[in-house]
Each structure stands twice: as structure tokens, then as C-alpha cells.
Design a protein around this motif. Structure first.
Motif, PDB file in Angstrom:
ATOM      1  N   GLU A   1       0.848  -1.191   0.000  1.00 20.89           N
ATOM      2  CA  GLU A   1       0.000   0.000   0.000  1.00 20.89           C
ATOM      3  C   GLU A   1       0.889   1.247   0.000  1.00 20.89           C
ATOM      4  OE1 GLU A   1      -3.577   2.035  -0.115  1.00 20.89           O
ATOM      5  OE2 GLU A   1      -3.286  -0.145  -0.172  1.00 20.89           O
ATOM      6  N   PRO A   2       0.704   2.157  -0.960  1.00 17.82           N
ATOM      7  CA  PRO A   2       1.556   3.364  -1.011  1.00 17.82           C
ATOM      8  C   PRO A   2       1.513   4.142   0.297  1.00 17.82           C
ATOM      9  CG  PRO A   2       0.243   3.164  -3.015  1.00 17.82           C
ATOM     10  CD  PRO A   2      -0.274   2.112  -2.065  1.00 17.82           C
ATOM     11  N   GLY A   3       2.689   4.563   0.754  1.00 15.80           N
ATOM     12  CA  GLY A   3       2.791   5.357   1.969  1.00 15.80           C
ATOM     13  C   GLY A   3       2.722   4.565   3.252  1.00 15.80           C
ATOM     14  N   SER A   4       2.604   3.254   3.153  1.00 13.03           N
ATOM     15  CA  SER A   4       2.490   2.406   4.350  1.00 13.03           C
ATOM     16  C   SER A   4       3.868   2.011   4.869  1.00 13.03           C
ATOM     17  CB  SER A   4       1.694   1.146   4.014  1.00 13.03           C
ATOM     18  OG  SER A   4       2.427   0.330   3.101  1.00 13.03           O
TER      19      SER A   4
ATOM     20  N   ALA B   1       5.442  -0.326   2.510  1.00  8.87           N
ATOM     21  CA  ALA B   1       6.048   0.285   1.333  1.00  8.87           C
ATOM     22  C   ALA B   1       7.451   0.779   1.652  1.00  8.87           C
ATOM     23  CB  ALA B   1       5.173   1.431   0.829  1.00  8.87           C
ATOM     24  N   ASP B   2       7.614   1.344   2.846  1.00  7.64           N
ATOM     25  CA  ASP B   2       8.944   1.802   3.264  1.00  7.64           C
ATOM     26  C   ASP B   2       9.897   0.613   3.405  1.00  7.64           C
ATOM     27  OD1 ASP B   2       7.976   4.391   3.328  1.00  7.64           O
ATOM     28  OD2 ASP B   2       7.571   4.358   5.487  1.00  7.64           O
TER      29      ASP B   2
END
Length: 317
Positions: free
Chosen positions: A259-262, A265-266
Motif C-alpha cells: 500500500e503506497p505510503g504504508s 512500502a517503506d
């Protein structure tokens, strides 16, 4: 069709019906559940009643003495057993006469697909066969599975590799999904020697696999959430989608994303950076796969105990 093969196919249909009957409680089928019951799930006569066929006819189906149920009967049995769409499709395949199987492919992954995967530096991607043999991985997928000693088959990794306990945060769910996907593939090609070999090996080596295989649950590898734990970057909540490779029937391209920004994602971005740093300069950005065929590959230890992957230009023998 050879007599032994025909008998095995009839038995497979009967085993599927018996297993799914055992999984369905009477109350789920709208029947009274009280009283002494000597069998798990529904009785044969109850399935026959719900499907609108005679008990003797249904018994012949389970015993493999009836070979050619009509589509109407198959659909009625599916309704009686509360099968979902994938299980219904599987039942229809089992009930059909088996056509002469096409020659198996070579496991070759096309160069165009390899180049496409190579461009996804931030996206884990791999190609698998119907038996869930790993045919190719891009660098981030190789890094994702780096905890496994031999990432050559997704089902073997789940049941036979000790790393699976730590890697799968919900191993029971992962195990059921892997077996259901293999069962779906087996229904599509009941004479696939690779699937037959793999099921035989896993049934002997893993009691958990044998128990799940006997349930005859069916679910194609299409897409769902995966909960991983990577030894270098920690927890990863990923979603995968699987796409049929139209140029190579039987192959699937599996792509993971966060999920982008999750936090996942990191973590995935961190893993991509670590993979890029660890890759030899000559092999940086090259799609990789195990150095040997999917049924006999080995992975050698690399720096810091991580597997060392060999670059490929596109084929398995």
C-alpha cells in the motif's frame, strides 16, 4: 485412455465429492443436525436428496463406477455441496472425459517478459509454473525470498523449508492457499507428471500437506494479501496479483505490491536498496532464477549468509 489412468481419474472425482461432503455440516445445507451421526459432514443419501439424484447413483459416483455425469447433475451436486465458482469449475473438469494432454512446455520464460520484470526495480515479480515451480525472479523477488535455502517451488518452501515458520506470519493460511492452488492446477491437467511427482513427495514428507490435500479445497492463484516477515526489513503486508502468460500456457506472472505510503512500502523500498547494494555490479538489474532446473536447483550462500543468485538470459532446461 489407458485403463489405470481412467480408473485414477474416476477415483479423483469420487474423492473430491467425498471430501467436500465431509466438510459440509448439515445445518449449512439446511438439514437438521441433531441425532447421532457416524460420519463427518453430510451422509451420501443427504447429498443425493439435495442434488435430486438417487442414492445408488451418487454412491456409484463416489466409488468411481459412474464415469459420465451430465452437466446438469454436476451443477446440482455443486449446489448441494455449496461449492463456490472455483470449486464448481474444478468439479466440471473432473467430470469431463480427459483429453489427450499436450506436450509439456520447456519452462522457458520469454526474453520480453524477463525484460519487463527487469524494469520493476521496486516491485517483486516472479514467474511460476502450474506446479508452482519458480521459473524466474527479478532482483527484488530474489531478495524477498532470500531467507529460503532453495526457493525453487512455492509449495515445497511452505511445507519443507524451516524458514517458512518465520517468513509466513500466518503459515496456516499460506499453507492452505498453496495447496488449494496446486489442487486447482492438478484439476486442469490430471496427468501432469511434475504435479504428480510433487504431490507424492510432499504427501510423504509433510503430514500437514497430506491432510490439506485430502480436503480437496480449490482456489486458483489469482490475488490476495500476504503477511511476510523478512529477516532484514521486518514485517511486510503485501498484496499479489497473478496474471496468465498468454505466450506460454501454464505460466503465471506473480507481482507483489505494498500500500503506497504504508510502513510495508517503506520496508519494501529498503529491501530494494539492500538488494541493489548486494548485487554484483555485473549482474545488477538482471532477472534471475535458480541455476538448475526447478525440480533440482541449488542456491549457494553469498555474502552475509544470503543466497547468491546466478543471472540468466531466459531459459530453464
Amino acid at each position: 485412455m489407458h485403463t489405470d489412468t481412467a480408473a485414477r481419474h474416476r477415483t479423483t472425482l469420487g474423492e473430491f465429492l467425498k471430501a467436500r461432503r465431509a466438510l459440509l455440516r448439515p445445518e449449512q445445507a439446511g438439514l437438521p443436525g441433531h441425532g447421532l451421526r457416524r460420519v463427518p459432514g453430510l451422509r451420501r443419501e443427504e447429498v443425493a436428496l439435495l442434488a435430486g439424484v438417487s442414492t445408488d447413483y451418487y454412491l456409484r459416483l463416489e466409488q468411481g463406477r459412474e464415469r459420465n455425469p451430465s452437466q446438469q447433475i454436476v451443477d446440482a451436486l455443486a449446489r448441494a455441496l455449496r461449492l463456490d465458482d472455483e470449486a464448481l469449475a474444478h468439479l466440471r473438469r473432473l467430470a469431463r472425459p480427459v483429453a489427450r494432454r499436450r506436450p509439456a512446455g520447456t519452462g522457458r520464460v520469454g526474453p520480453q517478459l524477463l525484460r519487463l520484470m527487469n524494469g520493476w526495480s521496486g516491485t517483486p515479480a516472479l514467474v511460476v509454473s502450474g506446479a508452482l515451480d519458480v521459473l524466474a525472479l527479478n532482483p527484488l523477488a530474489a531478495a524477498l525470498y532470500s531467507a529460503f535455502a532453495q526457493p525453487r517451488n512455492l509449495v515445497r518452501m511452505t511445507f519443507l523449508d524451516p524458514a517458512a515458520d518465520a517468513f509466513h506470519r500466518d503459515r496456516s493460511r499460506a499453507a492452505r492457499a498453496a495447496v488449494a492452488a496446486l489442487r486447482e492446477a492438478a484439476g486442469r491437467d490430471r496427468d501432469d507428471p511434475r504435479i504428480i511427482e510433487l504431490v507424492g513427495e510432499l504427501s510423504l514428507k509433510s503430514r500437514a500437506f497430506a491432510e490439506l490435500w485430502a480436503r480437496h479445497e480449490v482456489r486458483g492463484k489469482t490475488g490476495e494479501a500476504k503477511l511476510f516477515h523478512h529477516p532484514q526489513v521486518g514485517d511486510l503486508d503485501l498484496h499479489y496479483e497473478a496474471f496468465a502468460v498468454r505466450s506460454a500456457p501454464g505460466q503465471q506472472l506473480v507481482v507483489y505490491q505494498a500500500e503506497p505510503g504504508s510502513p510495508s512500502a517503506d520496508a519494501l523500498a529498503l529491501l530494494a536498496g539492500l538488494a541493489a547494494e548486494a548485487a554484483p555490479a555485473a549482474d545488477a538489474g538482471t532477472v534471475t532464477e535458480p541455476a538448475e532446473p526447478a525440480d533440482a536447483c541449488t542456491v549457494t550462500a553469498g555474502a552475509a549468509g544470503r543466497p547468491a543468485w546466478n543471472a540468466v538470459r531466459g531459459t530453464l532446461p
